[in-house]
Design a protein around this motif. Structure first.
Motif, PDB file in Angstrom:
ATOM      1  N   ALA A   1      44.599  21.247  45.763  1.00  0.00           N
ATOM      2  CA  ALA A   1      43.171  21.349  46.283  1.00  0.00           C
ATOM      3  C   ALA A   1      42.617  20.191  47.118  1.00  0.00           C
ATOM      4  N   LEU A   2      43.576  19.274  47.069  1.00  0.00           N
ATOM      5  CA  LEU A   2      43.149  17.993  47.914  1.00  0.00           C
ATOM      6  C   LEU A   2      43.742  17.922  49.231  1.00  0.00           C
ATOM      7  N   LYS A   3      44.555  18.619  49.632  1.00  0.00           N
ATOM      8  CA  LYS A   3      45.516  18.812  50.828  1.00  0.00           C
ATOM      9  C   LYS A   3      44.546  18.474  52.145  1.00  0.00           C
ATOM     10  N   GLN A   4      43.310  19.323  52.241  1.00  0.00           N
ATOM     11  CA  GLN A   4      42.650  19.481  53.427  1.00  0.00           C
ATOM     12  C   GLN A   4      41.594  18.264  53.480  1.00  0.00           C
ATOM     13  N   SER A   5      41.538  17.541  52.454  1.00  0.00           N
ATOM     14  CA  SER A   5      40.383  16.424  52.489  1.00  0.00           C
ATOM     15  C   SER A   5      40.444  15.634  53.404  1.00  0.00           C
ATOM     16  N   PRO A   6      39.241  15.236  53.928  1.00  0.00           N
ATOM     17  CA  PRO A   6      39.180  13.911  55.103  1.00  0.00           C
ATOM     18  C   PRO A   6      39.353  12.878  54.629  1.00  0.00           C
ATOM     19  N   SER A   7      39.499  12.512  53.260  1.00  0.00           N
ATOM     20  CA  SER A   7      39.859  11.137  52.557  1.00  0.00           C
ATOM     21  C   SER A   7      41.354  11.032  52.615  1.00  0.00           C
ATOM     22  N   LEU A   8      41.807  10.037  53.050  1.00  0.00           N
ATOM     23  CA  LEU A   8      43.137   9.612  52.918  1.00  0.00           C
ATOM     24  C   LEU A   8      43.604   9.393  51.556  1.00  0.00           C
TER      25      LEU A   8
ATOM     26  N   ARG B   1      43.975  12.700  49.742  1.00  0.00           N
ATOM     27  CA  ARG B   1      45.073  13.529  50.303  1.00  0.00           C
ATOM     28  C   ARG B   1      46.518  12.991  49.825  1.00  0.00           C
ATOM     29  N   GLU B   2      46.477  11.585  49.313  1.00  0.00           N
ATOM     30  CA  GLU B   2      47.708  10.894  48.802  1.00  0.00           C
ATOM     31  C   GLU B   2      48.025  11.425  47.724  1.00  0.00           C
ATOM     32  N   THR B   3      47.011  12.083  46.849  1.00  0.00           N
ATOM     33  CA  THR B   3      47.267  12.463  45.419  1.00  0.00           C
ATOM     34  C   THR B   3      47.225  14.075  45.226  1.00  0.00           C
ATOM     35  N   ALA B   4      47.424  14.764  46.646  1.00  0.00           N
ATOM     36  CA  ALA B   4      47.314  16.183  46.648  1.00  0.00           C
ATOM     37  C   ALA B   4      48.723  16.782  45.861  1.00  0.00           C
ATOM     38  N   SER B   5      49.655  16.115  45.893  1.00  0.00           N
ATOM     39  CA  SER B   5      50.848  16.444  45.358  1.00  0.00           C
ATOM     40  C   SER B   5      51.001  15.941  43.960  1.00  0.00           C
ATOM     41  N   SER B   6      50.237  15.206  43.485  1.00  0.00           N
ATOM     42  CA  SER B   6      50.414  14.670  42.236  1.00  0.00           C
ATOM     43  C   SER B   6      50.525  15.818  41.189  1.00  0.00           C
ATOM     44  N   PRO B   7      51.393  15.487  40.051  1.00  0.00           N
ATOM     45  CA  PRO B   7      51.301  16.541  38.831  1.00  0.00           C
ATOM     46  C   PRO B   7      50.430  16.736  38.271  1.00  0.00           C
ATOM     47  N   VAL B   8      49.009  15.934  38.315  1.00  0.00           N
ATOM     48  CA  VAL B   8      47.701  16.297  37.862  1.00  0.00           C
ATOM     49  C   VAL B   8      47.205  17.076  38.923  1.00  0.00           C
ATOM     50  N   ARG B   9      46.413  18.274  38.524  1.00  0.00           N
ATOM     51  CA  ARG B   9      45.875  19.033  39.524  1.00  0.00           C
ATOM     52  C   ARG B   9      44.595  18.708  39.756  1.00  0.00           C
ATOM     53  N   TRP B  10      44.478  17.444  40.556  1.00  0.00           N
ATOM     54  CA  TRP B  10      43.161  17.040  40.901  1.00  0.00           C
ATOM     55  C   TRP B  10      42.494  18.101  41.847  1.00  0.00           C
ATOM     56  N   GLN B  11      40.821  18.214  41.309  1.00  0.00           N
ATOM     57  CA  GLN B  11      40.046  18.666  42.159  1.00  0.00           C
ATOM     58  C   GLN B  11      39.087  18.152  42.783  1.00  0.00           C
TER      59      GLN B  11
ATOM     60  N   PHE C   1      41.700  19.247  30.242  1.00  0.00           N
ATOM     61  CA  PHE C   1      40.423  18.649  31.212  1.00  0.00           C
ATOM     62  C   PHE C   1      40.610  19.273  32.523  1.00  0.00           C
ATOM     63  N   VAL C   2      39.241  19.155  33.085  1.00  0.00           N
ATOM     64  CA  VAL C   2      39.202  19.424  34.801  1.00  0.00           C
ATOM     65  C   VAL C   2      39.297  18.226  35.347  1.00  0.00           C
ATOM     66  N   PRO C   3      40.333  17.916  35.884  1.00  0.00           N
ATOM     67  CA  PRO C   3      40.457  16.565  36.764  1.00  0.00           C
ATOM     68  C   PRO C   3      39.645  16.551  38.017  1.00  0.00           C
ATOM     69  N   ILE C   4      38.817  15.548  38.227  1.00  0.00           N
ATOM     70  CA  ILE C   4      38.125  15.555  39.686  1.00  0.00           C
ATOM     71  C   ILE C   4      38.495  14.170  40.178  1.00  0.00           C
ATOM     72  N   LYS C   5      39.009  14.103  41.603  1.00  0.00           N
ATOM     73  CA  LYS C   5      39.109  12.764  42.213  1.00  0.00           C
ATOM     74  C   LYS C   5      38.029  12.723  43.057  1.00  0.00           C
ATOM     75  N   VAL C   6      37.609  11.289  43.334  1.00  0.00           N
ATOM     76  CA  VAL C   6      36.646  10.978  44.013  1.00  0.00           C
ATOM     77  C   VAL C   6      37.026   9.698  44.557  1.00  0.00           C
ATOM     78  N   ASP C   7      36.749   9.552  46.096  1.00  0.00           N
ATOM     79  CA  ASP C   7      37.124   8.327  47.096  1.00  0.00           C
ATOM     80  C   ASP C   7      35.729   7.935  47.098  1.00  0.00           C
ATOM     81  N   THR C   8      35.635   6.425  46.753  1.00  0.00           N
ATOM     82  CA  THR C   8      34.484   5.767  46.490  1.00  0.00           C
ATOM     83  C   THR C   8      33.732   5.413  47.777  1.00  0.00           C
ATOM     84  N   ASP C   9      34.777   5.325  49.023  1.00  0.00           N
ATOM     85  CA  ASP C   9      34.212   5.093  50.283  1.00  0.00           C
ATOM     86  C   ASP C   9      33.440   6.329  50.819  1.00  0.00           C
TER      87      ASP C   9
END
Length: 783
Positions: free
Chosen positions: A72-79, A82-92, A142-150
């Protein structure tokens, strides 16, 4: 929430043993007596003890990771995302879809907030979340959500406020929340499993306990909602009586003397990590200018010490994010654009104030680093940060050395000089990996005496050594640059380039600053006249936060002063109107971020608190906006801006109890301007006349706090707020095409100046009597 609510918090399970703690501490702002009894360290200890006490078998929850969209993070504008898009955790990604998914699956949210430059964020991603059993448990429960503070500082700000209730904060920030985003437990870095001597201190153990209590305790969600409501209300400590501007300024300035470290420089002296507090340095310079030279010495000592420490990149220039020790020796190695901006501005202003060439040299070195590493020559915009790590498992190897590496790079003949100059020979500063951090423990004169050289020869040898070490370092893997363009940081950097470009003077720096502002105006502006927060190379992808608008307003006003182009002033006036239209809280006069576009979350009701007056880590938005409105009033003569500036400072008089003066530097500067009134320097004459240009650039490069400079030509006569007599003389000088400069402090003007020398002297002395406050106690002096 008040103190009576404490008794109603459940006393069993995770809700009672852990989440009662944040609820208690959230009452601090409404019940200050509690804050004197429970320290941050005590809070952290209670959290750890609560974790260790929990030993409840976890019942399996139905559902699999397949309920979570993959990649779900592959097309994110955040580097970082995108770095965690292939993590085994399915980040949203943060958004309506993720929270709706949590509500549909009836799962809690695991929110992880970090950044591309964050070392421990990488460690947690690479070691904790990469473990198959940890990832599988997260995906099932859980529903894991990743946020870039920047990328989303508005989201980060809300949860950092919640984290501060634990006496914690920073990154990575790990938040367990309800499907509405209400936090019920917050921690930071966690290893995957319990370690020897710390039973229960592991991510998998914590996940099981959180999941169990969320499933078994129906009162937990209600309690989390109350916690979120207390956060969203923006509650604050209320002083026992309303302060005046003069009294509040006095508290801040006096507080600097208390927190000042006379041995190592800097403010908020303590045994732990040290941050730069550049707005506080600017405030000390300003207060020193107005008759208190001991504050100038505080500021210059601080700037000297940090430039000599390991926090400053002695080879490549630029500042690392902060010092891990109180002596500025060992940094966290990431480099942030906002730190470079605030440092460049502070060193340039210090050079203006003192004429000391050391500060000019540091300013040029900072700009050199930014030019070479952080500036996109194609667009004219600046990148956001440089990582601390060059590869997985790294922790500053790019910047650190061994003695063998130094000797190999510079040769045996110069190795002893290098060891002495960079602090390698005597109690070297050691990074966590045991490698040496370069610093500068002596002056050129001291080095020359030590090795029986003259100063010129010593300087030449040091320059050659530095060049060799830098060349050797360039063969190493370079820490990655995050190329995301952030409006707030770009505005700070552009403004710093304008200020430094006039102070040094370096006209190329002025051109770079104006180029960046033009890029933002043409590429990152929204249809409503505000500015987006993120530009990722193709898209404007995140709505603007209040800091984007406030820092752009200041940059536009400085752009007008250094260019005399009405375009920038007009854009500043439009943005000032938009700021009041889109970002105020009508209840308390505070600026606040627009509501994040995420339905069904507690952030919809979030309100700002007193943090809008804190420099944390960038200058306080409310105070910076007030200074810009003060400048707008001085430039235009429109008293509406003056009234709006006063309204923006009014909440500080009724809300703030100053505890840490070093984090209120920007507010102190705004109060200083409000107490003294504006200093207007108006230059009359044709812009193509060399005499006019000389006066204009002298005005820009001469230090005076609160100064506003205008180049006045015939059609611009209405801009200057000048007394009638000065206006008549200015009009005559324009008609006669005779360049003159007028310096007006408040409602009184000095005699006009016709030469740069006279003008510089007038700016520095006219109406610059000691501050009307009773002088605070003198700062501590070095032993």
């Amino acid at each position: 929430m008040n103190s009576l609510d404490i008794a109603r918090i459940p006393e069993r399970g995770l809700a009672g043993r852990i989440t009662s703690l944040p609820a208690l501490i959230l009452c601090y702002r409404g019940a200050p007596n509690l804050s004197t009894r429970i320290s941050a360290r005590t809070g952290a200890t209670l959290v750890l003890l609560a974790l260790m006490a929990l030993a409840i078998p976890y019942p399996a929850r139905a559902g699999t990771r397949d309920a979570l969209p993959a990649g779900a993070l592959k097309q994110s504008p955040s580097l970082y995302l995108r770095e965690t898009a292939s993590s085994p955790v399915r980040w949203q990604p943060w958004g309506n879809e993720a929270f709706e998914l949590a509500r549909r699956l009836k799962r809690p949210v695991l929110l992880d907030i970090g950044a591309a430059w964050c070392h421990w964020c990488h460690v947690m991603d690479d070691e904790t979340y990469a473990q198959p059993d940890v990832a599988a448990f997260i995906n099932r429960n859980f529903v894991p959500i990743k946020v870039d503070t920047d990328e989303r500082p508005d989201i980060d700000s809300f949860y950092q406020s919640a984290a501060s209730a634990f006496g914690a904060g920073g990154w990575p920030l790990v938040v367990f929340a309800t499907p509405e985003g209400a936090p019920f437990f917050i921690t930071s870095y966690m290893p995957p499993y319990a370690r020897k001597g710390r039973p229960g201190y592991g991510m998998l153990y914590l996940l099981k306990q959180v999941a169990h209590d969320y499933a078994s305790d129906p009162k937990l969600r209600a309690m989390a909602g109350r916690v979120a409501a207390a956060l969203g209300a923006g509650a604050s400590r209320v002083p026992p009586e309303k302060s005046s501007r003069t009294r509040l300024l006095g508290k801040i300035v006096s507080g600097l003397t208390v927190s000042y470290d006379p041995r190592h420089g800097g403010f908020a002296a303590a045994d732990g990590p040290r941050f730069y507090n550049f707005p506080a340095v600017e405030l000390a310079l300003a207060y020193g200018f107005f008759g208190h030279p001991e504050y100038t010495r505080m500021a210059t000592k601080t700037l000297d010490e940090i430039a000599a420490g390991g926090v400053y990149d002695q080879l490549g220039g630029g500042f690392h994010r902060y010092s891990t020790d109180p002596r500025w020796r060992v940094p966290h190695f990431e480099k942030m654009l906002y730190d470079q901006a605030m440092a460049l501005r502070a060193y340039a202003i210090a050079y203006e104030a003192t004429g000391d060439s050391r500060f000019a040299a540091v300013a040029r070195s900072i700009a050199g680093f930014v030019d070479s590493t952080m500036l996109d020559r194609r667009t004219g915009a600046f990148y956001s940060s440089q990582d601390a790590d060059a590869f997985p498992g790294d922790d500053g190897i790019y910047y650190t050395w061994t003695r063998v590496e130094i000797e190999r790079a510079v040769g045996a003949r110069d190795a002893k000089i290098a060891d002495a100059w960079f602090g390698v020979a005597d109690a070297p500063a050691l990074a966590p990996n045991g490698r040496i951090v370069l610093r500068r423990p002596m002056t050129i004169e001291e080095l020359a005496q030590k090795f029986h050289l003259n100063a010129a020869e010593a300087a030449r040898r040091v320059a050659a050594i530095r060049a060799k070490l830098l060349a050797a370092r360039q063969h190493r893997r370079v820490p990655r640059i995050d190329r995301m363009v952030l409006t707030d940081r770009n505005a700070l950097m552009a403004d710093a380039y304008l200020v430094a470009g006039e102070a040094l003077p370096e006209r190329a720096m002025v051109r770079i600053g104006l180029g960046d502002i033009d890029f933002i105006l043409h590429r990152i502006r929204a249809k409503d006249g505000t500015f987006y927060h993120v530009w990722d190379g193709a898209n404007r992808s995140v709505p603007g936060v209040v800091a984007d608008q406030v820092y752009m307003l200041r940059a536009l006003l400085d752009a007008y002063q250094v260019s005399a182009k009405p375009l920038y002033l007009n854009d500043a006036k439009v943005l000032a109107r938009r700021l009041f239209a889109h970002f105020p809280d009508p209840k308390n006069g505070l600026l606040m971020n627009r509501t994040p576009e995420t339905t069904g979350t507690v952030l919809l009701d979030a309100k700002p608190g007193v943090e809008v007056f804190f420099d944390d880590p960038m200058p306080a938005v409310q105070a910076t906006a007030a200074r810009s409105f003060q400048a707008l009033g001085a430039v235009t003569g429109d008293t509406t801006y003056d009234r709006q500036a006063e309204e923006m400072l009014e909440p500080a008089l009724t809300m703030l109890t100053i505890i840490d003066a070093s984090s209120h530097g920007a507010l102190g500067l705004a109060l200083e301007n409000a107490v003294r009134g504006a200093t207007v320097v108006a230059i009359s004459g044709p812009s193509d006349d060399p005499r006019t240009s000389a006066l204009w650039h002298t005005a820009l490069a001469t230090y005076r706090p609160g100064k506003v400079v205008m180049l006045i030509e015939a059609e611009d006569m209405g801009l200057a707020r000048l007394p009638d007599q000065a206006r008549a003389m200015l009009r005559a000088s324009v008609e006669q095409k005779r360049p003159l400069a007028f310096v007006c402090a408040g409602t009184v003007c000095a005699n006009p100046a016709a030469t740069p020398e006279t003008l510089a002297r007038t700016i520095r002395t006219f109406g610059a009597a000691p501050h009307p406050n009773a002088a605070p106690s003198s700062p501590k002096t070095s032993p």
